[in-house]
Write a protein that holds these residues in place. Structure first.
Motif, PDB file in Angstrom:
ATOM      1  N   UNK A  52       0.837  -1.210   0.000  1.00 35.18           N
ATOM      2  CA  UNK A  52       0.000   0.000   0.000  1.00 35.18           C
ATOM      3  C   UNK A  52       0.867   1.254   0.000  1.00 35.18           C
ATOM      4  N   UNK A  53       1.910   1.245   0.817  1.00 40.13           N
ATOM      5  CA  UNK A  53       2.800   2.409   0.890  1.00 40.13           C
ATOM      6  C   UNK A  53       3.503   2.617  -0.452  1.00 40.13           C
ATOM      7  N   UNK A  54       3.875   1.535  -1.121  1.00 38.42           N
ATOM      8  CA  UNK A  54       4.501   1.658  -2.445  1.00 38.42           C
ATOM      9  C   UNK A  54       3.549   2.352  -3.418  1.00 38.42           C
ATOM     10  N   UNK A  55       2.302   1.915  -3.422  1.00 36.17           N
ATOM     11  CA  UNK A  55       1.312   2.527  -4.311  1.00 36.17           C
ATOM     12  C   UNK A  55       1.133   4.010  -3.967  1.00 36.17           C
ATOM     13  N   UNK A  56       1.022   4.313  -2.680  1.00 38.99           N
ATOM     14  CA  UNK A  56       0.875   5.710  -2.247  1.00 38.99           C
ATOM     15  C   UNK A  56       2.103   6.533  -2.642  1.00 38.99           C
ATOM     16  N   UNK A  57       3.276   5.902  -2.602  1.00 37.96           N
ATOM     17  CA  UNK A  57       4.511   6.583  -2.982  1.00 37.96           C
ATOM     18  C   UNK A  57       4.473   6.979  -4.453  1.00 37.96           C
ATOM     19  N   UNK A  58       4.050   6.069  -5.316  1.00 34.71           N
ATOM     20  CA  UNK A  58       3.970   6.396  -6.739  1.00 34.71           C
ATOM     21  C   UNK A  58       2.943   7.496  -7.010  1.00 34.71           C
ATOM     22  N   UNK A  59       1.840   7.466  -6.293  1.00 38.85           N
ATOM     23  CA  UNK A  59       0.840   8.532  -6.443  1.00 38.85           C
ATOM     24  C   UNK A  59       1.436   9.871  -6.025  1.00 38.85           C
ATOM     25  N   UNK A  79      13.084  10.119  -5.148  1.00 41.76           N
ATOM     26  CA  UNK A  79      12.010   9.131  -4.973  1.00 41.76           C
ATOM     27  C   UNK A  79      12.252   8.269  -3.733  1.00 41.76           C
ATOM     28  N   UNK A  80      13.489   7.897  -3.468  1.00 36.42           N
ATOM     29  CA  UNK A  80      13.801   7.096  -2.279  1.00 36.42           C
ATOM     30  C   UNK A  80      13.437   7.881  -1.024  1.00 36.42           C
ATOM     31  N   UNK A  81      13.710   9.177  -1.015  1.00 40.57           N
ATOM     32  CA  UNK A  81      13.349  10.002   0.144  1.00 40.57           C
ATOM     33  C   UNK A  81      11.837  10.039   0.338  1.00 40.57           C
ATOM     34  N   UNK A  82      11.084  10.132  -0.747  1.00 40.96           N
ATOM     35  CA  UNK A  82       9.624  10.116  -0.637  1.00 40.96           C
ATOM     36  C   UNK A  82       9.161   8.768  -0.082  1.00 40.96           C
ATOM     37  N   UNK A  83       9.682   7.683  -0.631  1.00 43.03           N
ATOM     38  CA  UNK A  83       9.292   6.338  -0.188  1.00 43.03           C
ATOM     39  C   UNK A  83       9.633   6.145   1.292  1.00 43.03           C
ATOM     40  N   UNK A  84      10.816   6.548   1.673  1.00 44.91           N
ATOM     41  CA  UNK A  84      11.256   6.406   3.071  1.00 44.91           C
ATOM     42  C   UNK A  84      10.363   7.221   4.003  1.00 44.91           C
ATOM     43  N   UNK A  85      10.110   8.454   3.641  1.00 46.07           N
ATOM     44  CA  UNK A  85       9.275   9.317   4.486  1.00 46.07           C
ATOM     45  C   UNK A  85       7.847   8.785   4.600  1.00 46.07           C
ATOM     46  N   UNK A  86       7.304   8.265   3.515  1.00 47.81           N
ATOM     47  CA  UNK A  86       5.951   7.724   3.554  1.00 47.81           C
ATOM     48  C   UNK A  86       5.902   6.471   4.429  1.00 47.81           C
ATOM     49  N   UNK A  87       6.942   5.642   4.351  1.00 46.91           N
ATOM     50  CA  UNK A  87       6.996   4.434   5.184  1.00 46.91           C
ATOM     51  C   UNK A  87       7.092   4.813   6.666  1.00 46.91           C
ATOM     52  N   UNK A  88       7.918   5.800   6.973  1.00 46.45           N
ATOM     53  CA  UNK A  88       8.055   6.244   8.364  1.00 46.45           C
ATOM     54  C   UNK A  88       6.739   6.849   8.839  1.00 46.45           C
ATOM     55  N   UNK A  89       6.123   7.673   8.006  1.00 42.58           N
ATOM     56  CA  UNK A  89       4.820   8.251   8.372  1.00 42.58           C
ATOM     57  C   UNK A  89       3.805   7.155   8.672  1.00 42.58           C
ATOM     58  N   UNK A  90       3.831   6.088   7.876  1.00 44.23           N
ATOM     59  CA  UNK A  90       2.875   4.994   8.062  1.00 44.23           C
ATOM     60  C   UNK A  90       3.073   4.318   9.415  1.00 44.23           C
ATOM     61  N   UNK A  91       4.322   3.979   9.750  1.00 44.62           N
ATOM     62  CA  UNK A  91       4.537   3.268  11.014  1.00 44.62           C
ATOM     63  C   UNK A  91       4.358   4.172  12.228  1.00 44.62           C
ATOM     64  N   UNK A  92       4.419   5.472  12.040  1.00 42.45           N
ATOM     65  CA  UNK A  92       4.177   6.403  13.142  1.00 42.45           C
ATOM     66  C   UNK A  92       2.697   6.742  13.286  1.00 42.45           C
ATOM     67  N   UNK A  93       1.900   6.393  12.303  1.00 42.17           N
ATOM     68  CA  UNK A  93       0.477   6.764  12.347  1.00 42.17           C
ATOM     69  C   UNK A  93      -0.240   6.001  13.460  1.00 42.17           C
ATOM     70  N   UNK A  94      -1.219   6.650  14.043  1.00 39.27           N
ATOM     71  CA  UNK A  94      -1.985   6.066  15.152  1.00 39.27           C
ATOM     72  C   UNK A  94      -2.703   4.797  14.693  1.00 39.27           C
TER      73      UNK A  94
END
Length: 182
Positions: A52-59, A79-94
């Protein structure tokens, strides 16, 4: 019949992305999905969530490409920075943390049940009925902390009351429930 993967030189890919051409997103996916997924999956261990995060990253890459500047760095690095930040945001989400807590709890309960050969039947235990006998303010905290996986701090934020009050009411609720098991 397998589809041929699309690969473009970086400068052509950048131009196609700037023009929002269909070939750009296809080439982007074919060229970088495996690498970006590797970055994401090291951070987000859960496979479906990583996908899911990969798909969100491409969007996000597609929608925010106007922010990319070749002078600041390579496309892949951006792109790696976007992917990394989105993954971190995901695991930090409530939501993600609560989901993980629930998985951990379910796994532990299942493990204990298997070890002791027990069957979980809350309707036989009457726990739900006992919880219903608590004061509403105790019941709401118990529901958040024990049944929904909130931390004490998250429960305090959710209910808009001080952390000390959460702990006191929770302790009182547990003491009240213990009376039924002694």
């Amino acid at each position: 019949m397998s589809k041929k993967k699309i690969s473009l030189p970086e400068d052509e890919l950048v131009q196609a992305l700037r023009n929002h051409e269909k070939i750009a997103i296809e080439a982007l996916y074919d060229m970088y999905s495996a690498s970006l997924y590797g970055v994401i999956s090291r951070i987000v261990i859960d496979i479906p969530t990583s996908e899911d995060v990969l798909q969100e990253t491409f969007v996000k890459i597609w929608n925010s490409f106007s922010n990319y500047s070749a002078e600041k760095g390579r496309l892949f690095t951006w792109m790696v920075n976007i992917a990394r930040n989105m993954a971190i945001d995901k695991i930090r989400s409530k939501d993600f943390r609560n989901q993980q807590k629930n998985h951990e709890l379910e796994n532990n309960v299942t493990f204990i049940d298997e070890q002791r050969n027990t069957v979980y039947k809350p309707e036989l235990m009457g726990i739900k009925n006992l919880v219903e006998t608590l004061k509403p303010e105790q019941k709401s905290i118990l529901d958040l902390v024990y049944f929904k996986g909130y931390t004490h701090v998250e429960a305090a934020e959710e209910l808009g009351i001080p952390l000390g009050t959460i702990k006191t009411r929770l302790r009182m609720a547990i003491q009240e429930l213990r009376k039924h098991f002694n």
